[in-house]
Design an enzyme around this catalytic site. Structure first.
Site, PDB file in Angstrom:
ATOM      1  N   GLU A  39       0.607  -1.114  -0.131  1.00  0.00           N
ATOM      2  CA  GLU A  39       0.366  -0.058  -0.102  1.00  0.00           C
ATOM      3  C   GLU A  39       0.739   1.137   0.157  1.00  0.00           C
ATOM      4  O   GLU A  39       0.592   2.465  -0.524  1.00  0.00           O
ATOM      5  CB  GLU A  39      -0.779   0.207   1.192  1.00  0.00           C
ATOM      6  CG  GLU A  39      -2.178  -0.712   0.612  1.00  0.00           C
ATOM      7  CD  GLU A  39      -3.143  -0.519   0.210  1.00  0.00           C
ATOM      8  OE1 GLU A  39      -2.973   0.469  -0.498  1.00  0.00           O
ATOM      9  OE2 GLU A  39      -4.003  -1.740  -0.835  1.00  0.00           O
ATOM     10  N   ASP A  76      -9.353   4.382  -3.166  1.00  0.00           N
ATOM     11  CA  ASP A  76      -7.936   4.807  -3.345  1.00  0.00           C
ATOM     12  C   ASP A  76      -8.577   5.821  -5.373  1.00  0.00           C
ATOM     13  O   ASP A  76      -9.953   5.554  -5.617  1.00  0.00           O
ATOM     14  CB  ASP A  76      -6.976   3.912  -4.134  1.00  0.00           C
ATOM     15  CG  ASP A  76      -8.156   2.681  -5.168  1.00  0.00           C
ATOM     16  OD1 ASP A  76      -8.770   2.831  -5.759  1.00  0.00           O
ATOM     17  OD2 ASP A  76      -6.812   1.751  -5.608  1.00  0.00           O
ATOM     18  N   TYR A 116      -6.064   6.656   4.068  1.00  0.00           N
ATOM     19  CA  TYR A 116      -6.555   5.961   2.987  1.00  0.00           C
ATOM     20  C   TYR A 116      -5.382   4.101   3.610  1.00  0.00           C
ATOM     21  O   TYR A 116      -5.928   2.720   3.211  1.00  0.00           O
ATOM     22  CB  TYR A 116      -6.150   6.312   1.639  1.00  0.00           C
ATOM     23  CG  TYR A 116      -6.161   4.968   1.148  1.00  0.00           C
ATOM     24  CD1 TYR A 116      -7.176   4.333   0.402  1.00  0.00           C
ATOM     25  CD2 TYR A 116      -4.602   4.896   0.267  1.00  0.00           C
ATOM     26  CE1 TYR A 116      -7.245   3.177  -0.520  1.00  0.00           C
ATOM     27  CE2 TYR A 116      -4.561   3.307  -0.371  1.00  0.00           C
ATOM     28  CZ  TYR A 116      -5.872   2.823  -0.838  1.00  0.00           C
ATOM     29  OH  TYR A 116      -5.264   1.175  -1.177  1.00  0.00           O
TER      30      TYR A 116
END
Length: 353
Positions: free
Chosen positions: A44, A145, A127
C-alpha cells in the site's frame, strides 16, 4: 442510492472478483485467509502515486531483502534509500523505515489491526489505514483509492468536480461496502477500476455492476469523475554539476528533510524561478555548459536544469560528498531526475564520463 441496493453491488462484484481477481505478490486468493499484514502495508505504501506494474519488481526485491518488520527496522538507511531509487516520492521510503521501527518498538513487531491504531504508525494516513484494516485484518473499512473514486463517481453520477467531490464519494462508498469480505470488496473495486471501469473507454458491457451504474444509464460514463480545471505547474530552473576525476564522478547526499531527502545525487544549485547558473557549484573549476538540459516533472512544479561539466584538478576544495565510479553509477541509486542528467552527461562524453 441507499443501503437497500448494497446486494446489487457487493454480491455481483464479489462473484466477478472470485473469478477475475488479479494475481499480485501481496495478495491472498479471493475468499481465503487474509494475507501477511507486512506485505499489505508495504504494497500500500509502494502503490501510493505509482502503477502496479512498476511496483511489482520493487516489491519482490524488497521482500527478498527485508521479509518482515524486524529485518526492515534493522536495515541501513542508505541501503533502503538506494533500493527505493527510481520509484519516486522518496518520503515513502523514509516513512517505511520509521513505520517498521515503530511497529517493532511499540507494537512488538506486529502491525495494529484497527484503523485508529494504524493511524499512529508513521506514513499511514486515512486511506492506507482503511486499506490495511480491510485487506490484512478483514475489518469493515471504507477504502477509496483513485480507481475506487472513478467507479463510485460513475455509479452515483456525482456531479461535483474533483477534488471537492471526495467527501461525497467516500460517503457513497460507505453505503455499498459490505460488512463481510471487506478486504475482497475493496480489492474488487480496485480491480474493476483498473481493468473494466477505466478512465477512457470503460468496458461497460463486461462490468458486473453495470445495471446499477447511473453514469452508464446517462450514456456518459467518461464524464465522471468530473475534473476541475487544471492549474499550470510553476517552472523552476537549476544547474546540475558533473565533476569528474579518474573515471569517477562527485556525488553528494541530499539533506534528510526536503525533496529527495537522504538520496545520493549529483551536486545541484538552488531550484528557482530564474536560472542560478553556477551558484553552489561543488568546487571552483572551468565549468563547461552542455548544449542540452535535463527536465523533470514533479508533483507541484516542472524542473529544467542546465548541465555543467568539469574535471577536478585536485587543488580546489570540494563540498562534502564522495567519488563514485562512473562505470558503476547505477548502483548509486540516483533518483530519476539525477539519473536522467547523468545519462545526458555520459552521452555528451563530458570529461571522460
Amino acid at each position: 442510492m441507499s443501503n437497500k441496493v448494497l446486494p446489487q453491488i457487493a454480491a455481483p462484484l464479489l462473484a466477478w472478483y472470485d473469478g477475475a481477481a488479479r494475481v499480485l505478490p501481496w495478495r491472498a486468493p479471493p475468499g481465503s485467509a487474509p494475507p501477511d499484514p507486512y506485505r499489505v502495508w508495504l504494497s500500500e505504501i509502494m502503490l501510493q502515486q505509482t502503477q502496479v506494474a512498476t511496483v511489482i519488481p520493487y516489491f519482490e526485491r524488497w521482500t527478498a531483502r527485508w521479509p518482515d518488520f524486524a529485518s526492515l527496522a534493522a536495515a541501513d538507511d542508505a541501503e533502503v534509500m538506494s533500493m527505493w531509487a527510481g520509484l519516486g516520492y522518496y518520503a515513502r521510503a523514509r516513512n517505511l523505515l520509521k513505520g517498521a521501527r515503530a511497529v517493532v518498538a511499540e507494537h512488538g513487531g506486529r502491525l495494529p489491526d484497527t484503523e485508529a491504531a494504524l493511524l499512529t504508525i508513521p506514513g499511514i494516513g486515512p486511506y492506507t489505514a482503511a486499506a490495511i484494516a480491510a485487506i490484512a485484518f478483514g475489518r469493515r473499512a471504507v477504502v477509496v483509492d483513485g480507481n475506487v473514486e472513478r467507479v463510485v463517481a460513475r455509479l452515483f453520477a456525482i456531479p461535483t468536480p474533483m477534488p471537492a467531490a471526495k467527501p461525497a464519494i467516500r460517503a457513497a462508498t460507505d453505503t455499498i461496502t459490505p460488512d463481510t469480505r471487506a478486504g475482497d470488496f475493496a480489492q474488487a473495486m480496485m480491480d474493476l477500476g483498473a481493468r473494466i471501469c477505466t478512465p477512457r473507454s470503460p468496458k461497460c458491457l463486461f462490468c458486473p455492476i453495470a445495471a446499477g451504474c447511473t453514469a452508464r444509464i446517462e450514456g456518459e460514463p467518461e464524464r465522471y469523475p468530473v475534473k476541475a480545471a487544471k492549474k499550470a505547474r510553476p517552472l523552476r530552473q537549476g544547474t546540475m554539476f558533473w565533476l569528474t576525476n579518474a573515471n569517477r564522478v562527485w556525488l553528494v547526499r541530499r539533506p534528510d528533510k526536503g525533496l529527495l531527502g537522504g538520496m545520493r545525487a549529483l551536486p545541484t544549485g538552488p531550484w528557482e524561478a530564474e536560472p542560478p547558473v553556477l551558484a553552489d557549484a561543488p568546487t571552483a573549476a572551468n565549468w563547461r555548459m552542455l548544449d542540452t538540459v535535463a527536465t523533470h516533472g514533479f508533483t507541484h512544479f516542472e524542473l529544467v536544469c542546465a548541465l555543467a561539466a568539469a574535471r577536478w584538478d585536485g587543488q580546489t576544495a570540494l563540498a562534502p560528498g564522495e567519488w563514485w565510479p562512473i562505470a558503476d553509477l547505477e548502483s548509486a541509486g540516483l533518483p530519476t531526475v539525477f539519473a536522467k542528467a547523468a545519462r545526458l552527461f555520459r552521452e555528451d562524453g563530458a570529461c571522460g564520463g
